[in-house]
Write an enzyme that holds these catalytic residues in place. Structure first.
Site, PDB file in Angstrom:
ATOM      1  N   CYS A  36       0.822  -1.207   0.000  1.00  0.00           N
ATOM      2  CA  CYS A  36       0.000   0.000   0.000  1.00  0.00           C
ATOM      3  C   CYS A  36       0.857   1.259   0.000  1.00  0.00           C
ATOM      4  O   CYS A  36       0.337   2.364  -0.125  1.00  0.00           O
ATOM      5  CB  CYS A  36      -0.918   0.006   1.214  1.00  0.00           C
ATOM      6  N   HIS A  86       2.964 -15.316  16.947  1.00  0.00           N
ATOM      7  CA  HIS A  86       4.183 -15.263  16.123  1.00  0.00           C
ATOM      8  C   HIS A  86       5.269 -14.384  16.750  1.00  0.00           C
ATOM      9  O   HIS A  86       6.416 -14.415  16.314  1.00  0.00           O
ATOM     10  CB  HIS A  86       3.876 -14.720  14.723  1.00  0.00           C
TER      11      HIS A  86
HETATM   12 ZN   LIG Z   1      -2.814 -17.831  11.936  1.00  0.00          ZN
HETATM   13 ZN   LIG Z   2      -1.666   0.134   4.237  1.00  0.00          ZN
END
Ligand SMILES: [Zn+2]
Ligand SMILES: [Zn+2]
Length: 651
Positions: free
Chosen positions: A317, A369
């Protein structure tokens, strides 16, 4: 007289921080210092914890203006507002102040206040007074009281702040605020919200975060208070917001994708960020309206910070992120991440202290994570690890051993790493592995822990070598629970169970983020299996916390199915009848059979398994009577025409 005049379900005018005005609202819950308000005509994710001083009885006319006093909603984020809130809280905590406090703005309220006309409502308008009267009645019944001591739901609007500065509504940023609102809307539609005890979150403290993370990592994602007046901001303070040393694997996004970096530099030689670019990094959007138009990020961010090197990635983006997939909003992400971890701690405290039986933490950004020293895969702080380690420290006689079950489709590399040598935290993950091809590429079945933690890490790594076969779904996940997770958990005998409940294994997720077909019924069954385990082993102490899940509809219905299951009273006798006729198949597919066999072959040096499971011919079937009956299977398919969802009002 203080809070005694407050009745649940009563109508008030409540200050709405983001819109800067009073709106008609209903009181849903209260605790020592804050009141949980549902704003009428607004979706349920707009519900907020506010101070008593921010509500007053409904006025009959529309001439409601902001009174000449300070408002201190929990969502206020600027430094000055934080200070105000602190002062305000101190006032409430001060018993003398408390005694003096009168609430003239509420004194005429009789209890079941109803609209006299003229108030401001959200886009859906006024809600049914009957529905709210019903809520009020329920709240004060024995059933209502019992419900509020069973299952907690922690939610806090500050977690909606974390978003990409580009405010993309596209799937470019799967881990987005809508995830929480879609779940809340589903809970609302299913009329579940009244059966939970609502809790508000708080920021995890640096000391709590440091139980799972390095000081450097905490520093990276905890920016100093921003000083608005400075024309030039030293680039190193921006740099401090972003992880300077991401491990190479963070360059691969959770859904795939490639890092692109531009070489244009926007800094002066002495390391200062030019003001024009500073504005891009610090958009002035303190409000959390979802329709915010204060930033228009149409031009790509051709900036690469020059110090430290390899600091950031440019996302598709155009904005900067800490990896190709993980956005970081300089003003908000840190708060959201700290509130996510702190909210889970709040919920766990209530469960350990016996105020609640179990609970669901509706949090984001997710955590599993996040490693001790690295943010990645949408995660900044490892919520489950922070809460589990805080709990072990805080309740050393009560909670000595914790089991973490992770049913997110991705391996929780962060949780595994943090507990890899921990003897008293058993981490069991069931995840898509594909022999290391699936993100985050860790979680091989032979990763079993090190040192004192050997045998305390169980990876049920699913790989399907036959691309033609049915994707993994309910029978595969439930079989893993039945044959591996339950027997190991019994041998470990934990004092509390945490679930990293991601819902990205749900049917409806694209191949790069999921690709499995677990149904809401599957998640409900897994929740039931874990509840029965908790009941059997640790007096029911169980907490589910949201991890992944990105396709909004499957996410919402799956999470709601889990919460609905948590609400059910657990029978002390482990009743197998509950599982009768619940699955469309009791035979896991070949890929699952091979994967479970591999896991057991490795784990048998750490845990005992039934002899049948060690046999090469074991097919890991589930009990035959769990198979759905003919009647369910042959039931006529539901009409494909879209069904109009009934407008649900009240709680
Ligand atoms: Zn996941
Ligand atoms: Zn973005």
């Amino acid at each position: 007289m203080t809070t005694s005049m407050i009745r649940m379900g009563m109508q008030v005018d409540a200050w709405k921080q983001d819109l800067g005005d009073f709106y008609r609202a209903r009181i849903v819950e209260m605790d020592d210092s804050l009141i949980f308000i549902h704003y009428e005509g607004f979706p349920p994710d707009q519900a907020d914890w506010i101070h008593l001083s921010d509500i007053r009885r409904p006025l009959a006319n529309n001439n409601i203006s902001k009174p000449n006093r300070q408002h201190s909603s929990i969502n206020a984020l600027t430094a000055s507002t934080k200070r105000r809130r602190k002062e305000s809280l101190q006032q409430i905590d001060d018993p003398n102040q408390h005694q003096q406090r009168q609430w003239p703005h509420l004194q005429d309220e009789k209890g079941d206040g109803d609209d006299q006309g003229g108030g401001k409502y959200g886009p859906k308008g006024r809600e049914s007074p009957l529905s709210w009267k019903d809520y009020a009645t329920f709240y004060y019944t024995q059933e209502g009281t019992k419900a509020r001591h069973h299952t907690g739901l922690v939610q806090d609007r500050r977690m909606a702040l974390h978003s990409c500065p580009c405010h993309s509504k596209e799937f470019a940023h799967p881990e987005r605020p809508d995830r929480l609102s879609s779940i809340l809307q589903q809970l609302h539609n299913e009329r579940i919200l009244r059966y939970v005890k609502h809790l508000h979150g708080r920021e995890a403290t640096p000391s709590e975060l440091s139980k799972a993370h390095t000081i450097q990592h905490i520093h990276n994602y905890t920016p100093p208070e921003q000083e608005g007046n400075k024309e030039i901001m030293k680039v190193t303070s921006i740099a401090a917001l972003l992880n300077p040393t991401p491990p190479p694997k963070t360059l691969r996004g959770i859904g795939g994708g490639v890092v692109t970096t531009e070489t244009t530099t926007a800094t002066t030689q002495d390391g200062y960020l030019l003001p024009s670019h500073r504005n891009r990094l610090l958009p002035n959007d303190e409000n959390i309206t979802t329709t915010s138009t204060t930033t228009s990020a149409t031009t790509p961010m051709n900036v690469k910070l020059t110090y430290p090197p390899d600091l950031v990635c440019q996302m598709a983006c155009g904005e900067l992120g800490i990896a190709v997939d993980t956005t970081f909003h300089p003003s908000h992400s840190s708060v959201s991440a700290k509130v996510a971890a702190g909210s889970l701690i709040t919920l766990v405290d209530a469960i350990v202290q016996g105020q609640l039986h179990n609970g669901f933490a509706l949090v984001r950004p997710p955590g599993h994570h996040a490693e001790d020293d690295a943010a990645m895969g949408f995660c900044f702080f490892n919520n489950v690890a922070v809460a589990a380690l805080s709990t072990l420290d805080k309740y050393p006689t009560q909670i000595k051993k914790i089991l973490i079950i992770d049913w997110d489709i991705h391996h929780g590399n962060g949780t595994q790493k943090i507990f890899y040598d921990h003897p008293n935290v058993l981490y069991i993950s069931i995840h898509r592995w594909d022999h290391g091809e699936f993100y985050p590429h860790t979680g091989a079945p032979d990763e079993c822990g090190v040192g004192d933690g050997v045998g305390r890490n169980v990876n049920i790594a699913l790989s399907d070598d036959d691309s033609q076969s049915r994707p993994m779904g309910d029978p595969e996940f439930v079989a893993a629970f039945y044959h591996i997770i339950v027997p190991i958990a019994r041998q470990f005998n934990p004092d509390m169970i945490f679930v990293s409940a991601g819902f990205d294994a749900a049917a409806g997720h694209p191949e790069n983020l999921g690709g499995y077909i677990v149904t809401p019924r599957g998640f409900s069954l897994m929740t039931k299996l874990v509840m029965d385990l908790a009941q059997e082993l640790c007096d029911g102490k169980l907490v589910l916390t949201l991890e992944g899940g990105y396709a909004l509809q499957p996410l919402a219905v799956s999470a709601a199915a889990s919460v609905a299951q948590l609400l059910r009273p657990t029978s002390s006798s482990n009743n197998d009848d509950d599982y009768r006729h619940t699955l469309n198949s009791v035979k896991p597919n070949q890929g699952c059979v091979t994967s479970l066999a591999k896991c057991i072959q490795i784990q048998q040096s750490h845990w005992q398994f039934d002899a049948d499971l060690l046999s090469p011919s074991c097919r890991f079937h589930l009990p035959l009577h769990w198979h759905a009956s003919e009647a369910i299977l042959t039931r006529p398919k539901r009409d494909k025409r879209p069904i109009k969802v009934p407008m649900v009002e009240g709680y």
